[in-house]
Design a protein around this motif. Structure first.
Motif, PDB file in Angstrom:
ATOM      1  N   ALA A  64     -55.432 -16.504  -2.087  1.00  0.00           N
ATOM      2  CA  ALA A  64     -55.915 -17.134  -1.663  1.00  0.00           C
ATOM      3  C   ALA A  64     -56.782 -17.391  -3.609  1.00  0.00           C
ATOM      4  O   ALA A  64     -57.306 -17.750  -3.346  1.00  0.00           O
ATOM      5  CB  ALA A  64     -56.872 -16.155  -1.243  1.00  0.00           C
ATOM      6  N   MET A  65     -57.380 -16.193  -4.424  1.00  0.00           N
ATOM      7  CA  MET A  65     -58.020 -16.583  -5.402  1.00  0.00           C
ATOM      8  C   MET A  65     -57.739 -17.271  -6.752  1.00  0.00           C
ATOM      9  O   MET A  65     -58.040 -18.339  -7.546  1.00  0.00           O
ATOM     10  CB  MET A  65     -58.551 -14.897  -5.945  1.00  0.00           C
ATOM     11  CG  MET A  65     -59.157 -14.111  -5.632  1.00  0.00           C
ATOM     12  SD  MET A  65     -60.791 -15.190  -5.280  1.00  0.00           S
ATOM     13  CE  MET A  65     -60.526 -15.333  -3.748  1.00  0.00           C
ATOM     14  N   TRP A  66     -55.494 -17.046  -6.365  1.00  0.00           N
ATOM     15  CA  TRP A  66     -55.082 -17.885  -7.512  1.00  0.00           C
ATOM     16  C   TRP A  66     -55.489 -19.211  -7.137  1.00  0.00           C
ATOM     17  O   TRP A  66     -55.381 -20.480  -8.113  1.00  0.00           O
ATOM     18  CB  TRP A  66     -53.695 -17.506  -7.748  1.00  0.00           C
ATOM     19  CG  TRP A  66     -53.061 -16.802  -8.417  1.00  0.00           C
ATOM     20  CD1 TRP A  66     -52.575 -15.838  -7.747  1.00  0.00           C
ATOM     21  CD2 TRP A  66     -53.718 -16.351  -9.659  1.00  0.00           C
ATOM     22  NE1 TRP A  66     -53.135 -14.309  -9.016  1.00  0.00           N
ATOM     23  CE2 TRP A  66     -53.272 -14.740  -9.995  1.00  0.00           C
ATOM     24  CE3 TRP A  66     -54.013 -17.182 -10.677  1.00  0.00           C
ATOM     25  CZ2 TRP A  66     -53.642 -15.036 -11.161  1.00  0.00           C
ATOM     26  CZ3 TRP A  66     -53.593 -16.659 -11.481  1.00  0.00           C
ATOM     27  CH2 TRP A  66     -53.318 -15.832 -12.619  1.00  0.00           C
ATOM     28  N   LEU A  67     -55.079 -19.556  -5.731  1.00  0.00           N
ATOM     29  CA  LEU A  67     -55.668 -21.369  -5.594  1.00  0.00           C
ATOM     30  C   LEU A  67     -57.104 -21.786  -5.728  1.00  0.00           C
ATOM     31  O   LEU A  67     -56.698 -22.488  -5.457  1.00  0.00           O
ATOM     32  CB  LEU A  67     -54.994 -21.112  -3.497  1.00  0.00           C
ATOM     33  CG  LEU A  67     -55.342 -22.445  -3.270  1.00  0.00           C
ATOM     34  CD1 LEU A  67     -54.552 -23.115  -3.910  1.00  0.00           C
ATOM     35  CD2 LEU A  67     -54.877 -22.068  -1.272  1.00  0.00           C
ATOM     36  N   LEU A  68     -57.806 -20.182  -5.515  1.00  0.00           N
ATOM     37  CA  LEU A  68     -59.303 -21.004  -5.672  1.00  0.00           C
ATOM     38  C   LEU A  68     -59.351 -21.373  -7.150  1.00  0.00           C
ATOM     39  O   LEU A  68     -60.474 -22.079  -7.096  1.00  0.00           O
ATOM     40  CB  LEU A  68     -60.371 -19.990  -4.995  1.00  0.00           C
ATOM     41  CG  LEU A  68     -61.467 -20.276  -5.158  1.00  0.00           C
ATOM     42  CD1 LEU A  68     -61.692 -20.985  -4.304  1.00  0.00           C
ATOM     43  CD2 LEU A  68     -62.731 -18.733  -5.167  1.00  0.00           C
ATOM     44  N   VAL A  69     -58.783 -20.942  -7.682  1.00  0.00           N
ATOM     45  CA  VAL A  69     -59.054 -20.901  -9.117  1.00  0.00           C
ATOM     46  C   VAL A  69     -58.799 -22.642  -8.853  1.00  0.00           C
ATOM     47  O   VAL A  69     -58.805 -23.186 -10.369  1.00  0.00           O
ATOM     48  CB  VAL A  69     -58.300 -20.309 -10.301  1.00  0.00           C
ATOM     49  CG1 VAL A  69     -58.016 -20.116 -11.242  1.00  0.00           C
ATOM     50  CG2 VAL A  69     -58.978 -18.665 -10.157  1.00  0.00           C
TER      51      VAL A  69
END
Length: 221
Positions: free
Chosen positions: A114-119
């Protein structure tokens, strides 16, 4: 030899103090961190974070990448809200702050898809196509079949120039096939990505959907 018990006592006392501090820090961090919200292309606006700096510090000190990620999600909402299309100075500042927090979360929890996608979402305006493509690939590699992320991943990739990357096109097709064969409840995500996506994305989606579910493909037009 007589000093060994004293040294042991000092060592165990020190460990107890550290563990106690760590436990208190974790409790404070969990109390201050915003509640997790479902991942979406347009995040719900969260209430202002009470004691934002303290929430940041305690979550990082507790080595809780998940809590830092929740703070990043709350900070990203103003930057990703599409109610206004203009990139105002306030929106740009919110984007950069959220991006810094998301990156800090990944430093503690690099497995967070999820954090990779948010970045990727936050950096789409400022980074090169290759950089965004690399981050999107990490979102897939860390959790390719997370159903909670598939709708947003489809929406982001269908709008991104990074779809020109052959590997990402293949990953997009994998998401489409997964929905059509195992998660028909997510078909609306395909329809949304098709209608809002680029011409290249439309062609890929149409081709894949038509090969598996011709009836649904007709409904996209």
């Amino acid at each position: 030899m007589k000093n060994i018990p004293d040294r042991f006592g000092i060592a165990t006392s020190s460990i107890a103090v550290v563990l106690c501090w760590f436990a208190i820090d974790t409790i404070v961090a969990e109390a201050l961190t915003p509640k997790p919200q479902p991942f979406a292309q347009e995040l719900a606006r969260a209430e202002p974070i009470s004691g934002a700096s303290l929430a940041d510090w305690t979550a990082k000190a507790a080595l809780r990448g998940d809590l830092v990620g929740d703070i990043a999600m709350a900070r990203a909402a103003p930057a990703l809200n599409r109610g206004t299309t203009a990139e105002t100075p306030e929106k740009a500042a919110a984007r950069q702050r959220a991006l810094a927090t998301a990156s800090a979360s990944l430093a503690l929890a690099p497995h967070s898809s999820a954090m990779w996608l948010l970045v990727a979402m936050l950096s789409s305006r400022t980074q090169t196509e290759a950089s965004v493509a690399a981050v999107l690939k990490m979102s897939y590699l860390t959790s390719s079949s997370d159903a909670n992320l598939i709708p947003t991943r489809l929406a982001v990739l269908s709008l991104s120039p990074a779809i020109a990357d052959p590997e990402l096109r293949s990953l997009l097709r994998s998401d489409i096939r997964l929905i059509l064969t195992r998660r028909p409840d997510l078909k609306a995500a395909i329809a949304g990505a098709y209608r809002a996506g680029s011409a290249e994305a439309k062609a890929i989606i149409d081709e894949d959907v038509r090969s598996i579910d011709p009836g649904f493909a007709t409904s996209l037009l």
